[in-house]
Design an enzyme around this catalytic site. Structure first.
Site, PDB file in Angstrom:
ATOM      1  N   GLY A   1      66.398 107.063   5.778  1.00  0.00           N
ATOM      2  CA  GLY A   1      67.409 106.679   5.022  1.00  0.00           C
ATOM      3  C   GLY A   1      69.073 107.324   4.939  1.00  0.00           C
TER       4      GLY A   1
ATOM      5  CG  ASN B   1      54.948 103.854  16.565  1.00  0.00           C
ATOM      6  OD1 ASN B   1      54.966 104.073  15.921  1.00  0.00           O
ATOM      7  ND2 ASN B   1      56.292 102.388  16.128  1.00  0.00           N
TER       8      ASN B   1
ATOM      9  CG  PHE C   1      54.430  97.151  17.825  1.00  0.00           C
ATOM     10  CD1 PHE C   1      55.897  97.242  17.532  1.00  0.00           C
ATOM     11  CD2 PHE C   1      53.077  97.462  17.408  1.00  0.00           C
ATOM     12  CE1 PHE C   1      54.866  98.847  16.559  1.00  0.00           C
ATOM     13  CE2 PHE C   1      52.953  98.379  17.389  1.00  0.00           C
ATOM     14  CZ  PHE C   1      53.940  99.737  16.577  1.00  0.00           C
TER      15      PHE C   1
ATOM     16  CB  SER D   1      58.871 109.409   9.106  1.00  0.00           C
ATOM     17  OG  SER D   1      59.590 109.312   8.314  1.00  0.00           O
ATOM     18  CG  ASN D   2      57.259 103.658  12.149  1.00  0.00           C
ATOM     19  OD1 ASN D   2      57.936 103.227  11.620  1.00  0.00           O
ATOM     20  ND2 ASN D   2      57.097 103.555  12.910  1.00  0.00           N
TER      21      ASN D   2
ATOM     22  CG  ASN E   1      54.626  96.537   9.873  1.00  0.00           C
ATOM     23  OD1 ASN E   1      53.933  96.148   8.099  1.00  0.00           O
ATOM     24  ND2 ASN E   1      55.776  96.876   9.787  1.00  0.00           N
ATOM     25  CB  THR E   2      50.318  97.189  14.652  1.00  0.00           C
ATOM     26  OG1 THR E   2      51.007  96.089  15.194  1.00  0.00           O
ATOM     27  CG2 THR E   2      48.784  96.793  15.739  1.00  0.00           C
TER      28      THR E   2
ATOM     29  CB  ALA F   1      62.093 102.521  18.091  1.00  0.00           C
TER      30      ALA F   1
ATOM     31  CG  ASN G   1      59.082 103.518  19.586  1.00  0.00           C
ATOM     32  OD1 ASN G   1      57.394 103.168  19.507  1.00  0.00           O
ATOM     33  ND2 ASN G   1      59.389 104.745  18.869  1.00  0.00           N
TER      34      ASN G   1
ATOM     35  CG  ASN H   1      59.705  96.107   9.533  1.00  0.00           C
ATOM     36  OD1 ASN H   1      58.699  95.778  10.342  1.00  0.00           O
ATOM     37  ND2 ASN H   1      60.388  97.327   9.386  1.00  0.00           N
TER      38      ASN H   1
ATOM     39  CG  ASP I   1      68.710  96.799  22.268  1.00  0.00           C
ATOM     40  OD1 ASP I   1      67.730  95.540  22.572  1.00  0.00           O
ATOM     41  OD2 ASP I   1      69.043  98.297  23.248  1.00  0.00           O
ATOM     42  CE  LYS I   2      60.789  95.172  16.520  1.00  0.00           C
ATOM     43  NZ  LYS I   2      59.216  95.914  16.371  1.00  0.00           N
TER      44      LYS I   2
ATOM     45  CE  LYS J   1      59.596 105.660  14.348  1.00  0.00           C
ATOM     46  NZ  LYS J   1      60.922 105.005  14.462  1.00  0.00           N
TER      47      LYS J   1
ATOM     48  CB  SER K   1      54.046 100.597  13.624  1.00  0.00           C
ATOM     49  OG  SER K   1      53.855  99.058  12.936  1.00  0.00           O
TER      50      SER K   1
END
Ligand SMILES: Cc1cc2nc3c(=O)[nH]c(=O)nc-3n(C[C@H](O)[C@H](O)[C@H](O)COP(=O)(O)O)c2cc1C
Length: 330
Positions: free
Chosen positions: A288, A167, A112, A236-237, A172-173, A59, A136, A108, A62-63, A208, A170
Site C-alpha cells: 500500500g 514466497n 505464478f 507482506s504479500n 493464488n496457488t 515482486a 523471488n 490479482n 517484473d516477474k 515473504k 501467494s
C-alpha cells in the site's frame, strides 16, 4: 505530469494488457530519470548488501526479469524479480487482474505465470552486473515436491541474485500457504538453508509472508525463520481480506488484494514483526505505499527497506523518484 495524460489510455485497457504495455515502454527506454536515486544520504547496508536507497519494486512487477535495468533507472534502489517457478507455467485463465480505481487497489489471481528458472536465469546472467537484484522464488502448481522447488531455486539463482525471497504467501496457488504452517515451514526452511550451504556463495534469504496470519501463527513463523538462520522477512504479500474495498463487483473476484487498503493492516503487522524479532532479522515493508508519507510511515514501523507495486499503477512511473526525493528531504 505526462502520466496524467497516459493513465486514461492505460486504464481503458484490461489491467494485464496495460501492464504489458508498461513493460514494453520500459524496454524501449521511455522512462523518467530521477536525480536523487543514489544520494549518499539514503544509502544503507542491509543483509550485508549496500542499497543506494531503501525503496524497491516489489515482486510481480517484473516477474521474468525483462526490465531490471529500466526499473532501476526509475529511481528504485533495488528490484525483486519473480516469482519464478522451476518449470514455465501459464498461470490462471484470464481475466485475472482487476482494478478498483476509487480505492487505489488491485485484485490479482495470476497464479505464478512464469517463464521458468532457465529463461529467467539466462536473462539475469546476460546483463552486466549492476544494482541490487533479488530473485523471488515460487513453486509450480502441479509440483510433486514444492520444498524441492524452492531449494532448487536457491541452488539455481545463488550466483546471479543479490538476495533470494521465499514466497510461500501467494493466495493464488492452492495449498501454497500451508507451507507457512509449523511443520511444513521448518522442513522447507531446513531444505532452503541446506541448499544455500551447498552453493558457492552465501546468498541472503528472506521469507515473504501473508498479512492474513493471526498473532500466534505470526509469532511462530518469526521464530522459525530466525531459528533457520534466514536473513529477513518481507511483510507482506497481498491479502484475501476485502476490507477497505468499496466496489462490490471487484470485491467478489477471487485473488489477493494490494494497494491502499492493504497499507494499514500490512504496516500494523510489520510493527508486530519488528517487536517479535528485534534486530535479529532485516525487514522489508511492503503493502500500500503510494506517497512519501506512506513510505515514511512504513520505515517508521520498523522496515529496513520498503517496496511498492500497486501505487505505481495509480501514481505513475514518477512515483519512485518522487518518494526517494521526499525521503531525502526529511
Ligand atoms: C499483479 C500483481 C502480481 C504480483 N505477483 C507477485 C509474485 O509473483 N510474487 C510475490 O511474492 N508477490 C507478488 N505480488 C505482491 C507484491 O509483491 C506485493 O507484496 C503486494 O502487491 C503489496 O504491495 P503493493 O500494495 O505496493 O502492491 C503481486 C502483486 C500484484 C499486484
Amino acid at each position: 505530469m505526462i502520466y496524467d495524460i497516459v493513465r486514461p489510455f492505460l486504464f481503458a485497457l484490461d489491467p494485464e494488457t496495460a501492464h504489458r504495455a508498461a513493460i514494453s515502454a520500459l524496454q524501449t527506454g521511455l522512462v523518467p530519470r530521477p536525480a536523487a536515486a543514489a544520494d549518499a544520504g539514503l544509502r544503507r547496508t542491509v543483509m550485508g548488501l549496500e542499497f543506494p536507497n531503501p525503496l524497491g519494486v516489489a515482486a510481480g512487477f517484473d516477474k521474468n526479469a525483462e526490465v531490471v535495468d529500466a526499473a532501476l533507472a526509475l529511481g528504485f534502489g533495488f528490484v525483486e524479480v519473480g516469482s519464478v517457478t522451476p518449470r514455465p507455467q501459464p498461470g490462471n485463465p484470464k481475466p485475472r487482474v482487476f482494478r478498483s480505481v476509487a480505492d487505489g487497489a488491485l485484485i490479482n489471481r495470476l497464479g505464478f505465470n512464469s517463464d521458468g528458472h532457465d529463461v529467467v536465469y539466462a536473462r539475469l546472467a546476460k546483463r552486466a552486473p549492476h544494482g541490487i537484484v533479488g530473485v523471488n522464488l515460487g513453486a509450480n502448481k502441479d509440483s510433486a515436491d514444492r520444498v524441492a522447488d524452492y531449494a532448487g531455486g536457491v541452488t539455481r539463482f545463488s550466483d546471479v541474485a543479490s538476495y533470494l525471497a521465499i514466497n510461500i504467501s501467494s493466495p493464488n496457488t492452492p495449498g501454497l500457504r500451508d507451507l507457512q504452517e509449523k511443520d511444513g515451514l521448518a522442513r522447507l526452511l531446513a531444505a532452503v538453508a541446506e541448499a544455500r550451504e551447498r552453493a558457492a556463495r552465501r546468498v541472503p534469504i528472506v521469507v515473504k509472508i501473508a498479512p492474513d496470519l493471526d498473532d500466534d501463527a505470526l509469532a511462530a513463523m518469526c521464530e522459525a525463520i530466525v531459528a533457520a538462520r534466514m536473513d529477513g522477512m518481507i511483510v507482506s504479500n497481498t491479502t484475501v481480506s476485502r476490507a477497505g474495498l468499496s466496489d462490490a463487483r471487484i470485491a467478489a473476484e477471487a485473488g489477493g488484494m494490494s494497494g491502499r487498503p492493504l497499507f494499514a493492516p500490512s504496516t500494523a503487522m510489520l510493527a508486530k514483526v519488528r517487536t517479535i524479532v528485534g534486530s535479529r532479522l532485516a525487514l522489508i515493508g511492503t503493502g500500500g505505499i503510494h506517497s512519501v508519507a506512506t513510505a515514511r510511515e512504513k520505515l517508521a514501523a520498523g522496515a529496513d527497506l520498503i517496496q511498492l507495486y500497486t501505487g505505481m499503477i495509480y501514481e505513475g512511473p514518477e512515483l519512485p523518484g518522487r518518494i526517494v526525493a521526499g525521503l531525502l528531504r526529511h
